[in-house]
Design a protein around this motif. Structure first.
Motif, mmCIF file in Angstrom:
data_model
loop_
_atom_site.group_PDB
_atom_site.id
_atom_site.type_symbol
_atom_site.label_atom_id
_atom_site.label_comp_id
_atom_site.label_asym_id
_atom_site.label_seq_id
_atom_site.Cartn_x
_atom_site.Cartn_y
_atom_site.Cartn_z
ATOM 1 N N ARG A 287 0.718 -1.342 -0.070
ATOM 2 C CA ARG A 287 0.291 0.086 0.092
ATOM 3 C C ARG A 287 0.918 1.111 0.137
ATOM 4 O O ARG A 287 0.590 2.283 -0.482
ATOM 5 N N ILE A 288 2.232 1.351 0.567
ATOM 6 C CA ILE A 288 2.657 2.484 0.866
ATOM 7 C C ILE A 288 3.430 2.978 -0.676
ATOM 8 O O ILE A 288 3.510 3.917 -0.948
ATOM 9 N N ILE A 289 3.756 1.809 -1.208
ATOM 10 C CA ILE A 289 4.635 1.991 -2.615
ATOM 11 C C ILE A 289 3.921 2.352 -3.735
ATOM 12 O O ILE A 289 3.812 2.934 -4.658
ATOM 13 N N ALA A 290 2.490 1.783 -3.575
ATOM 14 C CA ALA A 290 1.237 2.055 -4.489
ATOM 15 C C ALA A 290 0.876 3.729 -4.321
ATOM 16 O O ALA A 290 0.822 4.368 -5.226
ATOM 17 N N ALA A 291 0.753 4.032 -3.026
ATOM 18 C CA ALA A 291 0.574 5.394 -2.834
ATOM 19 C C ALA A 291 1.560 6.253 -3.163
ATOM 20 O O ALA A 291 1.229 7.396 -3.592
ATOM 21 N N GLY A 292 2.817 5.876 -3.002
ATOM 22 C CA GLY A 292 4.110 6.552 -3.353
ATOM 23 C C GLY A 292 4.206 6.829 -4.742
ATOM 24 O O GLY A 292 4.556 8.010 -5.220
ATOM 25 N N ALA A 293 3.741 5.716 -5.521
ATOM 26 C CA ALA A 293 3.655 6.003 -6.990
ATOM 27 C C ALA A 293 2.801 6.981 -7.619
ATOM 28 O O ALA A 293 3.011 7.565 -8.278
ATOM 29 N N ALA A 294 1.578 7.215 -6.743
ATOM 30 C CA ALA A 294 0.599 8.076 -7.092
ATOM 31 C C ALA A 294 0.767 9.402 -6.610
ATOM 32 O O ALA A 294 0.473 10.589 -7.116
ATOM 33 N N ASP A 295 1.576 9.720 -5.211
ATOM 34 C CA ASP A 295 1.624 10.927 -5.017
ATOM 35 C C ASP A 295 3.057 10.985 -4.051
ATOM 36 O O ASP A 295 3.438 10.306 -2.902
ATOM 37 N N PRO A 296 3.774 11.888 -4.744
ATOM 38 C CA PRO A 296 5.102 12.388 -4.050
ATOM 39 C C PRO A 296 5.204 12.536 -2.642
ATOM 40 O O PRO A 296 6.208 12.498 -2.049
ATOM 41 N N ASN A 297 3.926 13.182 -2.136
ATOM 42 C CA ASN A 297 3.908 13.567 -0.843
ATOM 43 C C ASN A 297 3.799 12.585 0.080
ATOM 44 O O ASN A 297 4.426 12.663 1.169
ATOM 45 N N VAL A 298 3.475 11.359 -0.258
ATOM 46 C CA VAL A 298 3.467 9.992 0.390
ATOM 47 C C VAL A 298 5.108 9.709 0.570
ATOM 48 O O VAL A 298 5.518 9.230 1.602
ATOM 49 N N GLU A 299 5.967 9.746 -0.589
ATOM 50 C CA GLU A 299 7.439 9.520 -0.562
ATOM 51 C C GLU A 299 7.920 10.313 0.595
ATOM 52 O O GLU A 299 8.879 10.017 1.110
ATOM 53 N N CYS A 300 7.588 11.639 0.479
ATOM 54 C CA CYS A 300 8.138 12.525 1.524
ATOM 55 C C CYS A 300 7.697 12.284 3.017
ATOM 56 O O CYS A 300 8.780 12.244 3.825
ATOM 57 N N ALA A 301 6.608 11.949 3.268
ATOM 58 C CA ALA A 301 6.261 11.627 4.386
ATOM 59 C C ALA A 301 6.983 10.264 5.074
ATOM 60 O O ALA A 301 7.315 10.132 6.187
ATOM 61 N N VAL A 302 7.282 9.246 4.214
ATOM 62 C CA VAL A 302 7.992 8.132 4.461
ATOM 63 C C VAL A 302 9.363 8.429 5.225
ATOM 64 O O VAL A 302 9.779 7.869 6.201
ATOM 65 N N PHE A 303 9.942 9.299 4.666
ATOM 66 C CA PHE A 303 11.401 9.790 4.924
ATOM 67 C C PHE A 303 11.374 11.070 5.689
ATOM 68 O O PHE A 303 12.552 11.324 6.320
ATOM 69 N N ARG A 304 10.435 11.782 5.936
ATOM 70 C CA ARG A 304 10.505 13.094 6.600
ATOM 71 C C ARG A 304 11.405 12.996 7.926
ATOM 72 O O ARG A 304 12.211 13.768 8.402
ATOM 73 N N ASP A 305 10.803 12.138 8.971
ATOM 74 C CA ASP A 305 11.143 12.090 10.387
ATOM 75 C C ASP A 305 12.852 11.477 10.303
ATOM 76 O O ASP A 305 13.586 12.273 11.166
ATOM 77 N N ALA A 306 13.151 10.704 9.338
ATOM 78 C CA ALA A 306 14.322 9.909 9.302
ATOM 79 C C ALA A 306 15.380 11.037 8.829
ATOM 80 O O ALA A 306 16.532 11.049 9.422
ATOM 81 N N VAL A 307 14.934 11.922 7.890
ATOM 82 C CA VAL A 307 15.945 12.556 7.234
ATOM 83 C C VAL A 307 16.152 13.721 8.352
ATOM 84 O O VAL A 307 17.192 14.399 8.616
ATOM 85 N N ARG A 308 15.076 14.285 9.077
ATOM 86 C CA ARG A 308 15.047 15.438 9.888
ATOM 87 C C ARG A 308 16.226 14.845 11.075
ATOM 88 O O ARG A 308 16.908 15.829 11.394
#
Length: 255
Positions: A100-121
Motif C-alpha cells: 500500500r505504501i509503494i502504491a500510494a508513493g507511485a501516485a503521490d510524491p507527498n507520500v514518499e516525502c512522508a515516509v522519509f520526513r522524520d528520518a531525514v530530519r
C-alpha cells in the motif's frame, strides 16, 4: 535590501569578492573587486551599500523577502527547472503495509516525502525541507551544500537491476540489508552521488523500491566551487541510518 556576497579563493586565499543585489526575478546588479583590486570584502560591502541605495526601492527585494519565483522550499531545489513542477510537500498519512505504501508513493510524491520526513530530519537536521516533484521527493536546504532525493514507489525498476548494472554506469556496488529487507548501495563513477535502494517486498528482483540518493551541490555564495567534491563518509553514514530507520519503521516484516 538583500545582497549575496561571493568570495573567490585561490590556493586557500581570498582572491576576489562580488556582491549581487537582485532587483527583480530576472535582473540583478553586481558589484565586484577583481584580482587587480583590493581583496577587502568590507570595502566592497560599503561600496555596494552606497550603490544599492541609488536603486529604485520598489524594485528591490526586502531583506526577508522571497528571492526566487519558486514557491517556498522549492527555491532551494538545485534544478534547471523554473519550479513549475515543484511544490512544498504537504503532510499526509503513510498507509500501512509495504504494498500500500509503494502504491500510494507511485501516485503521490507527498507520500514518499512522508515516509522519509522524520528520518531525514533526525539524521541530517531540521534545515532540510521536503518538496514534491513529478519525479519523487527531494529534501533541500538553503545553503545548497547537500541535496537528497527520496522515493518509495511501485514504479521504476527492481533494486536488483541497480546491483546488476549491466551497462556499468555506477561503481562500488554492495548488497546488504536495511532493517530486515535486502538492499544495494552504489556510487556514481565520479563519487559525486551515493545511492541506496532497498526492496520493500523482500526480493531484490521484484519491481518496486525504496531509495535514497545524496549529492553535494554548489554552496550558495561560493563562486569557486570544487566540482570534484565527493559525498563525505559522514553523509554516507547518515544515509545508511535514514534507510535503516525507514525500513524498520514502515516496512518491517510482521510476525
Amino acid at each position: 535590501m538583500k545582497g549575496y556576497q561571493e568570495e573567490t579563493r585561490r590556493e586557500g586565499r581570498l582572491d576576489g569578492c562580488a556582491i549581487t543585489v537582485p532587483v527583480s526575478f530576472q535582473r540583478a546588479v553586481r558589484f565586484e573587486l577583481g584580482m587587480t583590486r583590493s581583496k577587502d570584502c568590507e570595502l566592497l560591502r560599503d561600496f555596494a551599500t552606497a550603490g544599492a541605495a541609488k536603486l529604485p526601492r520598489d524594485l528591490v527585494y526586502p531583506p526577508d523577502g522571497q528571492d526566487s519565483a519558486r514557491v517556498g522550499a522549492c527555491a532551494d531545489w538545485v534544478s534547471t527547472s523554473k519550479g513549475e513542477n515543484c511544490d512544498p510537500a504537504v503532510e499526509v498519512e503513510v498507509p500501512g503495509g509495504a504494498e500500500r505504501i509503494i502504491a500510494a508513493g507511485a501516485a503521490d510524491p507527498n507520500v514518499e516525502c512522508a515516509v522519509f520526513r522524520d528520518a531525514v530530519r533526525m539524521a541530517f537536521g531540521p534545515d532540510f525541507a521536503p518538496i514534491a516533484t513529478p519525479g519523487g521527493c527531494y529534501f533541500v536546504e538553503p545553503k545548497h551544500r547537500l541535496q537528497i532525493e527520496a522515493g518509495a514507489t511501485a514504479n521504476g525498476g527492481a533494486p536488483g537491476e541497480w546491483l546488476a548494472d549491466p551497462n556499468k554506469t555506477f561503481k562500488d556496488h554492495q548488497q546488504l540489508t536495511f532493517g530486515d529487507r535486502p538492499g544495494v548501495t552504489f556510487r556514481s563513477k565520479d563519487d559525486h552521488e551515493f545511492a541506496l535502494y532497498a526492496s520493500p517486498l523482500g526480493n531484490l528482483d521484484v519491481r518496486g523500491h525504496v531509495r535514497l540518493r545524496i549529492s553535494p551541490e554548489q554552496e550558495r555564495g561560493v563562486e569557486d566551487w570544487d566540482r570534484s567534491k565527493v559525498v563525505s563518509e559522514v553523509d554516507v553514514a547518515k544515509a545508511h541510518a535514514v534507510m535503516d530507520f525507514v525500513l524498520a519503521t514502515h516496512f518491517r516484516v510482521a510476525g
